[in-house]
Design an enzyme around this catalytic site. Structure first.
Site, PDB file in Angstrom:
ATOM      1  CG  ASP A 212      -2.115  -0.883   1.099  1.00  0.00           C
ATOM      2  OD1 ASP A 212      -2.462  -1.245  -0.037  1.00  0.00           O
ATOM      3  OD2 ASP A 212      -2.711  -1.233   2.134  1.00  0.00           O
ATOM      4  CB  ILE A 213       3.765   2.255   2.074  1.00  0.00           C
ATOM      5  CG1 ILE A 213       3.003   2.256   3.399  1.00  0.00           C
ATOM      6  CG2 ILE A 213       4.804   3.368   2.070  1.00  0.00           C
ATOM      7  CD1 ILE A 213       3.832   1.821   4.597  1.00  0.00           C
TER       8      ILE A 213
END
Length: 394
Positions: A168-169
């Protein structure tokens, strides 16, 4: 002070983490980012533990510098309202499952009817095409499917998820990068763009040397714990008090390491003289190093190794991270006022410009906090806002 993205308006339909973190990057750089959520709130991240006075710390980590409004996109009035807003926006970000925006009548072709040069950034688990396009994709699943888990963990243990939602990051960075590129293209050509970001694509692209080793050599990497498959010593060692990570990335660094360890003779031994030799004798070298590292504390070893420019550092927990003198010197924590929580500490954006201050200008918004004010900015009267509220459209 002028901000880099001042004047750019972003409508953010995304939820959870990858999309919101990406839009927060844009907000930090000066874009006006408007979170558009369903009335009552449907973003899971608002409900994830732990909480401070009923506000999720998870949500607070990904939504500073934004505004929040609620619109019911399942009602025609809500759809019409969003289309009206799109006509005045530059970017729309969404991470619904593939096809959802089209089913709502708000797909790229429809949005282009409102604004020809609109930029739509779609973030999904598996992308807009392919046999898996309709499946949901959460970070740990993508870590598993995309090969990251298989190379993470101890050799004798099971495949292990990375401790943070790293896919996600990483995806959030691609959100910001791709939107910035599309804005530049729009400035050059006048054309809009539909960006198709897949968490799986990004995970595969982020395998780095692991994928290169396979594609060029057919080598399937195996779990190495904290060691490196191609370099040694490049791993953690237990000291008298806690572990230390040492990354002696070349022969010169190893020779300096041997000096600090009190064993300059290692430099001349055939079994350790080059990295290739050290790889062949990895376990023997590790055994010798372990005995030496256990004689002193990690901080003392760090001082001595760092004095010889050998990359190293103790394995810190999160409290020790924020107590670290370099983290403090780099001013990586900032404080904001929050209407419910008072003073709120958040991690500062790591981008540092010489002539521009990138900082938190406003707190992560509460659900629908700016709905009425924003609708008036988009040209609606108080009466129209009240009518939409009575209909459940906002």
């Amino acid at each position: 002070m002028k901000q880099p993205l001042e004047g750019i308006k972003v409508l953010d339909l995304s939820r959870v983490l990858a999309g919101p973190l990406g839009s927060m990057q844009l907000a930090d750089l000066g874009a006006e980012v408007i979170r558009v959520e369903a009335p009552g709130g449907k973003d899971d991240i608002r409900h994830w533990w732990p909480f401070v006075k009923e506000e999720s710390t998870y949500y607070l980590s990904a939504n500073r510098n934004k505004k929040s409004m609620t619109i019911n996109l399942k009602q025609e009035e809500g759809k019409d309202l969003f289309k009206k807003m799109t006509a005045q926006a530059d970017v729309v970000i969404e991470n619904f499952k593939t096809g959802t925006l089209d089913r709502l009548g708000l797909g790229f072709d429809k949005l282009k009817q409102q604004k020809e040069d609109i930029i739509l950034c779609s973030v999904t688990g598996y992308g807009q095409t392919g046999p898996y396009k309709h499946l949901p994709g959460y970070d740990p699943v993508i870590q598993a499917v995309g090969g990251l888990m298989d190379i993470t963990g101890n050799p004798e243990g099971e495949a292990t998820r990375v401790g943070t939602p790293v896919v996600d990051i990483m995806t959030s960075h691609y959100v910001a990068i791709s939107v910035l590129a599309a804005l530049r293209k729009r400035d050059l050509t006048g054309e809009g763009e539909h960006i198709d970001l897949s968490l799986l694509d990004i995970q595969v692209a982020s395998l780095g040397n692991i994928s290169s080793s396979y594609l060029l050599k057919g080598h399937v990497s195996e779990r190495m714990g904290n060691a490196h498959g191609n370099i040694t010593p490049y791993e953690t060692f237990h000291c008298a008090d806690k572990p230390i990570m040492v990354a002696a990335g070349n022969d010169r660094m190893f020779y300096q390491l041997a000096e600090v360890m009190g064993h300059p003779e290692w430099k001349e031994e055939v079994r350790f003289k080059t990295n290739a030799n050290r790889i062949e004798n990895r376990q023997e070298l590790r055994g010798l190093l372990e005995k030496e590292f256990l004689k002193r504390g990690a901080d003392e070893w760090e001082q001595q190794l760092s004095s010889r420019n050998i990359p190293c550092g103790p394995v810190n927990n999160v409290q020790q991270v924020f107590d670290h003198p370099q983290v403090k010197a780099r001013d990586m924590v900032e404080v904001n006022d929050h209407p419910k929580l008072g003073k709120v500490r958040t991690v500062r954006n790591p981008i540092k410009f010489k002539h521009t201050n990138i900082s938190a200008r406003s707190h992560p918004p509460m659900l629908g906090e700016h709905t009425a004010d924003l609708l008036k900015e988009f040209g609606l009267s108080e009466e129209e806002v009240a009518e939409l509220k009575n209909k459940g459209s906002i």
